[in-house]
Design a protein around this motif. Structure first.
Motif, mmCIF file in Angstrom:
data_model
loop_
_atom_site.group_PDB
_atom_site.id
_atom_site.type_symbol
_atom_site.label_atom_id
_atom_site.label_comp_id
_atom_site.label_asym_id
_atom_site.label_seq_id
_atom_site.Cartn_x
_atom_site.Cartn_y
_atom_site.Cartn_z
ATOM 1 N N ILE A 206 15.169 59.416 76.461
ATOM 2 C CA ILE A 206 15.440 60.044 77.760
ATOM 3 C C ILE A 206 16.948 60.125 77.952
ATOM 4 N N LEU A 207 17.454 61.347 78.017
ATOM 5 C CA LEU A 207 18.877 61.597 78.242
ATOM 6 C C LEU A 207 19.106 61.783 79.736
ATOM 7 N N GLY A 208 20.032 61.009 80.298
ATOM 8 C CA GLY A 208 20.226 61.027 81.742
ATOM 9 C C GLY A 208 19.161 60.183 82.416
ATOM 10 N N ALA A 209 19.088 58.914 82.025
ATOM 11 C CA ALA A 209 17.937 58.084 82.377
ATOM 12 C C ALA A 209 18.056 57.381 83.715
ATOM 13 N N SER A 210 19.236 57.362 84.332
ATOM 14 C CA SER A 210 19.404 56.543 85.533
ATOM 15 C C SER A 210 19.258 57.321 86.838
ATOM 16 N N ILE B 268 11.700 63.997 73.296
ATOM 17 C CA ILE B 268 12.996 63.861 73.970
ATOM 18 C C ILE B 268 12.935 64.608 75.300
ATOM 19 N N LEU B 269 13.307 63.923 76.366
ATOM 20 C CA LEU B 269 13.454 64.548 77.680
ATOM 21 C C LEU B 269 14.937 64.620 77.992
ATOM 22 N N ASP B 270 15.434 65.845 78.194
ATOM 23 C CA ASP B 270 16.863 66.064 78.416
ATOM 24 C C ASP B 270 17.113 66.444 79.870
ATOM 25 N N ASN B 271 17.756 65.531 80.624
ATOM 26 C CA ASN B 271 18.167 65.803 81.999
ATOM 27 C C ASN B 271 19.651 66.136 82.094
#
Length: 399
Positions: free
Chosen positions: A213-217, A276-279
């Protein structure tokens, strides 16, 4: 992607211009409109935060005289808003992002002129109490505690009342307060769309999958960590070091600090991923797909797409064409490299919120709230979100 625009257009395609104008008159005559609802209103105006034009934070205006929304379709409900929250899309919409596509959704027959969307109330999340139901609404009644995420083309939730389609509403999780509940619907449904609807992961097939997870916070990331972890995945979260404690408490197995060095280099020491989840978007797309397992059904889903921007800059026809070419070429390119490339968007859904509420009440999902503001401080809440580096959600207590 096309579903984002087509549902409403298909539903109304058979409606003629005369009927559309007649409906507008109905909205102005509450005594006529309310014949399709189950109760009668006692108030005509309400407090709300609105914008009269697109721009920076100074366009936000508080009014005590916003007309209370009325039921115009028999499947709608009116909710008294107890709490809402600010999402990045609210900040972007304040500045005019997506106006071309959203105005087409507001008026698929193109009868209205530019600027007719104002005064516009922003706000996507709502937790509150049902005040009034259309005659076709069978699952809710006045007094029910509910939550919902309002689609961006509808008037929003920074107001005392909001009207929502019945199929967009769900019973509020019993374990949450209204303020806690209001932090979840929009980000939860956005993540749900990416992970479940587009990415195909669920509680039956996620066990043992490696998820990045990219941009997880942020709001979407903190929900995504929890839901795939509840389904048995191994989760790697990319965020800054100061958010590492948060993401680990939510269930992340590994954490990559994007401030401590090149993320791509740090990921090379890890095993490849199934999903992959890209935020984040931007340059991540140029390297992230290299970390997927090849020829195994592995999927990359991004929530950062040029769809609305294309329509804003190029117009409806050229914007749609450019969008189709872009997603088609990228999908084909990565397919031949052995991975799946997908775009995802928020999708309003009461049934999906039902499933999410079950996970919440089972203790598998918890709200992550960074700060709560009173209704009088909505502009300050916008500035907070606009500053970025979120650690969960920014909530507005309306009541």
């Amino acid at each position: 992607m096309m579903e984002f625009l087509n549902n409403s257009i298909l539903r109304r395609r058979t409606t003629c211009i005369a009927m559309h104008l007649w409906r507008s008159k109905m909205i102005q005559k509450a005594s006529v409109v309310r014949k399709i609802s189950t109760t009668s209103p006692k108030l005509t105006v309400m407090p709300a935060w609105v914008i009269d034009k697109y721009g920076k934070n100074d366009v936000l205006r508080f009014t005590q005289n916003m007309m209370i929304p009325v039921i115009t379709y028999p499947n709608e409900v009116i909710i008294k808003v107890h709490a809402a929250s600010v999402n990045p899309i609210d900040v972007n919409m304040r500045s005019g992002y997506g106006a071309t596509a959203l105005n087409m959704k507001r008026d698929p027959l193109h009868i209205t002129t530019k600027g007719d969307e104002f005064p516009l109330t922003l706000g996507r999340d709502v937790s509150g109490v049902v005040m009034e139901c259309g005659l076709d609404v069978k699952y809710f009644k006045p007094g029910d505690e509910v939550w919902a995420a309002v689609p961006p083309w509808k008037q929003g939730t920074f107001s005392e009342f909001v009207v929502v389609s019945g199929d967009e509403v769900s019973y509020k999780p019993k374990s949450l307060t209204h303020s806690q509940a209001a932090s979840l619907p929009y980000v939860a449904l956005t993540a749900w769309s990416a992970i479940n609807k587009v990415g195909g992961l669920n509680d039956k097939n996620c066990t043992g999958k490696r998820v990045l997870i990219l941009g997880a916070s942020g709001g979407v990331g903190t929900f995504a960590i929890q839901v795939v972890k509840a389904w048995g995945a191994h989760v790697t979260a990319v965020c800054s070091q100061d958010a590492s404690g948060l993401v680990r408490r939510l269930g992340a197995d590994e954490m990559i600090d994007y401030k401590s060095g090149n993320v791509e280099e740090q990921l090379k020491s890890l095993q490849p991923f199934d999903f992959i989840l890209d935020n984040v978007g931007g340059s991540t797309e140029t390297w992230a797909l290299n970390f997927l397992k090849k020829w195994s059904g592995a999927t990359y889903v991004t929530l950062v797409t040029p769809f609305l921007l294309n329509l804003d800059q190029l117009g409806i026809a050229d914007g749609m064409l450019q969008t189709g070419v872009t997603v088609g070429s990228k999908t084909l390119k990565h397919f031949w490299q052995g991975v799946h490339y997908r775009w995802a968007f928020f999708m309003a859904s009461g049934p999906s919120l039902d499933e999410i509420a079950e996970l919440v009440d089972a203790g598998k999902i918890q709200p992550v709230i960074e700060q709560t503001f009173p209704f009088s401080k909505v502009p300050e809440a916008f500035l907070k979100v606009e500053g970025g580096h979120a650690r969960g959600k920014t909530v507005i207590d309306v009541v």
